[in-house]
Design a protein around this motif. Structure first.
Motif, mmCIF file in Angstrom:
data_model
loop_
_atom_site.group_PDB
_atom_site.id
_atom_site.type_symbol
_atom_site.label_atom_id
_atom_site.label_comp_id
_atom_site.label_asym_id
_atom_site.label_seq_id
_atom_site.Cartn_x
_atom_site.Cartn_y
_atom_site.Cartn_z
ATOM 1 N N TYR A 49 -4.051 -15.686 -65.529
ATOM 2 C CA TYR A 49 -4.519 -16.033 -64.108
ATOM 3 C C TYR A 49 -3.407 -17.018 -63.307
ATOM 4 C CZ TYR A 49 -6.794 -17.810 -60.073
ATOM 5 O OH TYR A 49 -7.220 -18.182 -58.836
ATOM 6 N N LEU A 50 -3.196 -18.055 -64.208
ATOM 7 C CA LEU A 50 -2.276 -18.949 -63.556
ATOM 8 C C LEU A 50 -0.888 -18.443 -63.150
ATOM 9 C CD1 LEU A 50 -2.926 -22.322 -65.034
ATOM 10 C CD2 LEU A 50 -3.360 -21.655 -62.783
ATOM 11 N N ASN A 51 -0.366 -17.547 -64.092
ATOM 12 C CA ASN A 51 0.951 -17.067 -64.156
ATOM 13 C C ASN A 51 0.939 -16.007 -62.800
ATOM 14 O OD1 ASN A 51 1.837 -18.269 -66.445
ATOM 15 N ND2 ASN A 51 1.273 -16.397 -67.493
ATOM 16 N N ARG A 52 -0.153 -15.284 -62.649
ATOM 17 C CA ARG A 52 -0.214 -14.328 -61.464
ATOM 18 C C ARG A 52 -0.199 -15.081 -60.202
ATOM 19 N NH1 ARG A 52 -4.322 -10.015 -64.194
ATOM 20 N NH2 ARG A 52 -2.519 -8.848 -65.600
ATOM 21 N N LEU A 53 -0.941 -15.979 -60.231
ATOM 22 C CA LEU A 53 -1.117 -16.909 -58.954
ATOM 23 C C LEU A 53 0.074 -17.664 -58.511
ATOM 24 C CD1 LEU A 53 -3.289 -18.018 -56.592
ATOM 25 C CD2 LEU A 53 -3.745 -19.886 -58.271
ATOM 26 N N CYS A 54 0.692 -18.086 -59.571
ATOM 27 C CA CYS A 54 2.095 -18.809 -59.255
ATOM 28 C C CYS A 54 3.262 -17.780 -58.656
ATOM 29 C CB CYS A 54 2.594 -19.622 -60.363
ATOM 30 S SG CYS A 54 1.587 -21.137 -60.776
ATOM 31 N N TYR A 55 3.117 -16.531 -59.352
ATOM 32 C CA TYR A 55 3.857 -15.731 -58.868
ATOM 33 C C TYR A 55 3.778 -15.121 -57.386
ATOM 34 C CZ TYR A 55 6.260 -10.933 -58.374
ATOM 35 O OH TYR A 55 6.807 -9.951 -58.057
ATOM 36 N N GLN A 56 2.372 -14.952 -56.999
ATOM 37 C CA GLN A 56 2.222 -14.640 -55.642
ATOM 38 C C GLN A 56 2.455 -15.823 -54.795
ATOM 39 O OE1 GLN A 56 -1.978 -13.925 -55.634
ATOM 40 N NE2 GLN A 56 -1.792 -12.005 -56.576
ATOM 41 N N MET A 57 2.386 -17.154 -55.262
ATOM 42 C CA MET A 57 3.056 -18.050 -54.387
ATOM 43 C C MET A 57 4.414 -18.251 -54.143
ATOM 44 S SD MET A 57 0.930 -21.303 -55.408
ATOM 45 C CE MET A 57 -1.185 -21.592 -55.465
ATOM 46 N N MET A 58 4.977 -18.044 -55.301
ATOM 47 C CA MET A 58 6.562 -17.874 -55.200
ATOM 48 C C MET A 58 7.073 -16.638 -54.362
ATOM 49 S SD MET A 58 7.663 -20.439 -56.813
ATOM 50 C CE MET A 58 9.440 -20.142 -56.813
ATOM 51 N N GLN A 59 6.300 -15.540 -54.530
ATOM 52 C CA GLN A 59 6.601 -14.576 -53.498
ATOM 53 C C GLN A 59 6.458 -14.907 -52.152
ATOM 54 O OE1 GLN A 59 8.431 -12.484 -55.607
ATOM 55 N NE2 GLN A 59 7.638 -10.917 -54.535
ATOM 56 N N TYR A 60 5.510 -15.404 -51.699
ATOM 57 C CA TYR A 60 5.214 -16.140 -50.211
ATOM 58 C C TYR A 60 6.393 -17.095 -49.993
ATOM 59 C CZ TYR A 60 2.784 -17.405 -46.043
ATOM 60 O OH TYR A 60 2.430 -18.070 -44.934
ATOM 61 N N ILE A 61 6.494 -18.198 -50.836
ATOM 62 C CA ILE A 61 7.497 -19.184 -50.488
ATOM 63 C C ILE A 61 8.772 -18.579 -50.284
ATOM 64 C CG2 ILE A 61 8.368 -21.136 -51.196
ATOM 65 C CD1 ILE A 61 5.774 -21.773 -52.825
ATOM 66 N N THR A 62 9.242 -17.741 -51.065
ATOM 67 C CA THR A 62 10.702 -17.179 -50.860
ATOM 68 C C THR A 62 10.662 -15.991 -49.966
ATOM 69 O OG1 THR A 62 10.338 -15.584 -52.668
ATOM 70 C CG2 THR A 62 11.282 -18.095 -53.305
ATOM 71 N N PHE A 63 9.520 -15.702 -49.206
ATOM 72 C CA PHE A 63 9.724 -14.732 -47.925
ATOM 73 C C PHE A 63 9.848 -13.368 -48.499
ATOM 74 C CE2 PHE A 63 10.774 -18.534 -45.703
ATOM 75 C CZ PHE A 63 10.058 -18.432 -44.421
ATOM 76 N N ASN A 64 9.578 -13.254 -49.781
ATOM 77 C CA ASN A 64 9.457 -11.719 -50.287
ATOM 78 C C ASN A 64 8.075 -11.065 -50.142
ATOM 79 O OD1 ASN A 64 11.862 -11.612 -51.569
ATOM 80 N ND2 ASN A 64 11.340 -13.249 -52.775
ATOM 81 N N ASP A 65 7.204 -11.763 -49.753
ATOM 82 C CA ASP A 65 5.902 -11.184 -49.363
ATOM 83 C C ASP A 65 5.287 -12.123 -47.991
ATOM 84 O OD1 ASP A 65 3.484 -9.919 -49.337
ATOM 85 O OD2 ASP A 65 2.975 -10.396 -51.415
ATOM 86 N N ASP A 66 4.666 -11.206 -47.274
ATOM 87 C CA ASP A 66 3.945 -12.016 -46.208
ATOM 88 C C ASP A 66 2.593 -12.249 -46.322
ATOM 89 O OD1 ASP A 66 6.029 -12.321 -44.563
ATOM 90 O OD2 ASP A 66 5.962 -10.472 -43.663
#
Length: 75
Positions: A49-66
């Motif tokens: 769960y932590l891995n998935r959450l961090c992946y989502q955060m990194m996607q948002y931070i790096t503008f790969n996901d809005d």
């Protein structure tokens, strides 16, 4: 723009905190493996769960996901 900057800052703080949680999980898992020969399945699920959450955060931070990561998407 300012709102996204706020969410990015909050995500970075959360990632910083999660880093220490990961260290604790890894230490407990290795201790469990050494002493019982097995890892703890609930901790394994939690780390996934932590891995998935961090992946989502990194996607948002790096503008790969809005889409804001959970729990930020609730606000």
């Amino acid at each position: 723009m300012r709102t996204r900057l706020l969410w990015v800052a909050l995500s970075l703080v959360a990632l910083y905190i999660v880093k220490f949680v990961w260290l604790v999980v890894v230490a407990i898992q290795y201790a469990s493996l050494i002493f019982s020969g097995n890892v703890i399945s609930s901790l394994k699920d939690f780390s996934l769960y932590l891995n998935r959450l961090c992946y989502q955060m990194m996607q948002y931070i790096t503008f790969n996901d809005d889409k804001k990561p959970f729990p930020l998407d609730q606000f």
